[in-house]
Motif scaffolding. Structure first.
Motif, PDB file in Angstrom:
ATOM      1  N   LYS A   1    -131.215  11.082 -89.286  1.00 62.30           N
ATOM      2  CA  LYS A   1    -131.534  10.751 -90.595  1.00 62.30           C
ATOM      3  C   LYS A   1    -130.338  11.080 -91.590  1.00 62.30           C
TER       4      LYS A   1
ATOM      5  N   GLU B   1    -139.060   7.871 -88.725  1.00 66.01           N
ATOM      6  CA  GLU B   1    -139.687   7.860 -90.046  1.00 66.01           C
ATOM      7  C   GLU B   1    -139.022   6.744 -91.088  1.00 66.01           C
ATOM      8  N   ASP B   2    -139.783   6.374 -92.104  1.00 67.43           N
ATOM      9  CA  ASP B   2    -139.182   5.375 -93.107  1.00 67.43           C
ATOM     10  C   ASP B   2    -138.121   5.868 -93.854  1.00 67.43           C
ATOM     11  N   LYS B   3    -137.844   7.129 -93.956  1.00 73.31           N
ATOM     12  CA  LYS B   3    -136.886   7.699 -94.799  1.00 73.31           C
ATOM     13  C   LYS B   3    -135.468   7.566 -93.861  1.00 73.31           C
ATOM     14  N   THR B   4    -135.500   7.561 -92.509  1.00 69.35           N
ATOM     15  CA  THR B   4    -134.450   7.255 -91.639  1.00 69.35           C
ATOM     16  C   THR B   4    -134.167   5.859 -91.688  1.00 69.35           C
TER      17      THR B   4
ATOM     18  N   ASN C   1    -132.439   4.988 -94.876  1.00 72.78           N
ATOM     19  CA  ASN C   1    -131.051   5.384 -94.849  1.00 72.78           C
ATOM     20  C   ASN C   1    -130.227   4.371 -93.976  1.00 72.78           C
TER      21      ASN C   1
END
Length: 151
Positions: A81, A117-120, A123
């Motif tokens: 991430k 995960e969506d955050k990764t 990014n």
């Protein structure tokens, strides 16, 4: 390597960080066996590039960009991430690192199609968009390597 990057001066702390000569230590920390240390080192690089291109040439000179690219495929989810975060910021302000960052396109594509995960994924998608933000020279590579084909 000879990369010359013009930067916009936005923070008074860049010169102080630069004077601390921490890039050798950060490079070593990026290779640490402890994923917590690797992820924090990636985060530090990302934050050093967040507001200015000041460190772009130094990161290239110390061969840190290549390590960050590899860490986008790290087995540790936090390292992955923050490596994607660092790559995105290394492409944000100008195109001087695009030639070196071209190698990250397959890793970013892999992140987008993986179960992370969506955050990764955000990014990684942000990093891809920053690879075309300042120049279209990587557009063909992004398309030909299938980075726009995820579902």
């Amino acid at each position: 390597m000879g990369i010359i990057c013009n930067y916009e001066r936005r923070g008074v702390f860049y010169e102080h960080i630069d004077a601390a000569d921490i890039l050798h230590d950060l490079k070593r920390l990026l290779k640490n066996e402890d994923p917590n240390i690797r992820s924090k080192a990636c985060s530090a690089i990302g934050n050093m590039c967040r507001h200015s291109s000041y460190f772009y040439a130094s990161l290239a000179k110390h061969e840190i960009i290549a390590i960050i690219i590899d860490l986008c495929g790290d087995s540790d989810k936090r390292t992955k991430k923050f490596a994607c975060f660092a790559v995105g910021n290394a492409a944000y302000h100008n195109e001087c690192l695009y030639d070196e960052l071209k190698a990250v396109i397959p890793e970013l594509r892999n992140v987008l199609v993986s179960d992370v995960e969506d955050k990764t994924k955000g990014n990684a998608a942000g990093a891809l968009s920053n690879l075309v933000r300042n120049s279209g020279r990587l557009c063909e590579d992004i398309v030909s390597q299938g980075a726009l084909q995820w579902s």
